[in-house]
Scaffold this motif. Structure first.
Motif, PDB file in Angstrom:
ATOM      1  N   ALA A  12     -21.197 -60.552 -32.971  1.00  0.00           N
ATOM      2  CA  ALA A  12     -20.890 -60.448 -31.674  1.00  0.00           C
ATOM      3  C   ALA A  12     -21.583 -61.793 -31.094  1.00  0.00           C
ATOM      4  CB  ALA A  12     -21.831 -59.228 -30.977  1.00  0.00           C
ATOM      5  N   VAL A  13     -20.831 -62.415 -30.020  1.00  0.00           N
ATOM      6  CA  VAL A  13     -21.033 -63.744 -29.668  1.00  0.00           C
ATOM      7  C   VAL A  13     -21.582 -63.626 -28.095  1.00  0.00           C
ATOM      8  CG1 VAL A  13     -19.985 -65.082 -31.267  1.00  0.00           C
ATOM      9  CG2 VAL A  13     -18.760 -64.475 -29.209  1.00  0.00           C
ATOM     10  N   ASP A  18     -18.970 -61.965 -19.731  1.00  0.00           N
ATOM     11  CA  ASP A  18     -19.607 -63.046 -19.611  1.00  0.00           C
ATOM     12  C   ASP A  18     -18.575 -64.110 -19.652  1.00  0.00           C
ATOM     13  OD1 ASP A  18     -22.253 -62.014 -19.935  1.00  0.00           O
ATOM     14  OD2 ASP A  18     -22.310 -61.970 -22.017  1.00  0.00           O
ATOM     15  N   ILE A  19     -17.533 -63.945 -19.698  1.00  0.00           N
ATOM     16  CA  ILE A  19     -16.384 -64.906 -19.723  1.00  0.00           C
ATOM     17  C   ILE A  19     -15.611 -64.753 -18.518  1.00  0.00           C
ATOM     18  CG2 ILE A  19     -14.583 -66.086 -21.182  1.00  0.00           C
ATOM     19  CD1 ILE A  19     -15.601 -64.543 -23.654  1.00  0.00           C
ATOM     20  N   VAL A  20     -15.508 -65.557 -17.823  1.00  0.00           N
ATOM     21  CA  VAL A  20     -14.352 -65.366 -16.518  1.00  0.00           C
ATOM     22  C   VAL A  20     -12.914 -65.268 -17.121  1.00  0.00           C
ATOM     23  CG1 VAL A  20     -13.569 -66.672 -14.470  1.00  0.00           C
ATOM     24  CG2 VAL A  20     -16.068 -66.794 -15.226  1.00  0.00           C
ATOM     25  N   PHE A  37     -12.142 -67.782 -25.686  1.00  0.00           N
ATOM     26  CA  PHE A  37     -11.226 -67.714 -24.463  1.00  0.00           C
ATOM     27  C   PHE A  37     -11.132 -66.075 -24.212  1.00  0.00           C
ATOM     28  CE2 PHE A  37     -10.591 -71.727 -26.474  1.00  0.00           C
ATOM     29  CZ  PHE A  37     -10.529 -72.574 -25.314  1.00  0.00           C
ATOM     30  N   ARG A  38     -11.072 -65.849 -22.995  1.00  0.00           N
ATOM     31  CA  ARG A  38     -10.651 -64.358 -22.390  1.00  0.00           C
ATOM     32  C   ARG A  38      -9.487 -64.597 -21.720  1.00  0.00           C
ATOM     33  NH1 ARG A  38     -14.105 -60.855 -18.196  1.00  0.00           N
ATOM     34  NH2 ARG A  38     -12.348 -59.139 -17.835  1.00  0.00           N
ATOM     35  N   LYS A 111     -18.321 -56.087 -25.898  1.00  0.00           N
ATOM     36  CA  LYS A 111     -18.694 -57.386 -26.519  1.00  0.00           C
ATOM     37  C   LYS A 111     -17.547 -58.055 -27.203  1.00  0.00           C
ATOM     38  CE  LYS A 111     -23.467 -55.838 -27.333  1.00  0.00           C
ATOM     39  NZ  LYS A 111     -24.767 -56.603 -27.623  1.00  0.00           N
ATOM     40  N   VAL A 112     -17.725 -59.473 -27.184  1.00  0.00           N
ATOM     41  CA  VAL A 112     -16.670 -60.168 -27.856  1.00  0.00           C
ATOM     42  C   VAL A 112     -17.215 -60.395 -29.319  1.00  0.00           C
ATOM     43  CG1 VAL A 112     -15.408 -62.262 -27.992  1.00  0.00           C
ATOM     44  CG2 VAL A 112     -15.928 -61.385 -25.948  1.00  0.00           C
TER      45      VAL A 112
END
Length: 116
Positions: A12-13, A18-20, A37-38, A111-112
């Protein structure tokens, strides 16, 4: 340069929030900078992970590039020399010899996760 999805141990990073949307962030994965990237271009967000170091510019800047499409390819344009990198494979479209690694990425539990 795609990493093997089957052999990946997942790390999990960050949280997906947390990423726009339609941007990237830098993360450290086993000592290597990764650009995560999201993309929010459908019903569910998608995430991609490629190396953050742009070999054309000799700088760790890909997470700050502009995300878009070139035909069917989802790419990030490096903020320095505007080379395009495929978010699925890490291939540099203008200079394939300067492609970057890619990792499997997924969203789970808010989470990513990136396969290491």
């Amino acid at each position: 340069m795609k990493r093997d999805n089957q052999a990946a141990s997942w790390i999990a990073v960050c949280g997906i929030d947390d990423i726009v949307p339609n941007t990237g962030v830098a993360a450290l994965l086993n000592g290597e900078q990764v650009a995560v990237f999201r993309l929010n271009d459908g019903a569910e967000p998608r995430v991609y992970a490629i190396g953050n170091f742009d070999p054309n510019a000799n700088a760790a800047v890909l997470s700050r590039g502009l995300v878009g499409n070139l035909g069917e390819r989802i790419v990030v344009a490096s903020p320095l020399y505007k080379h395009h990198f495929d978010l699925r494979t890490g291939e540099c479209l203008e200079a394939p010899e300067n492609s970057v690694p890619s990792w499997p990425a997924r969203i789970d539990g808010g989470k990513v996760w990136v396969g290491a």
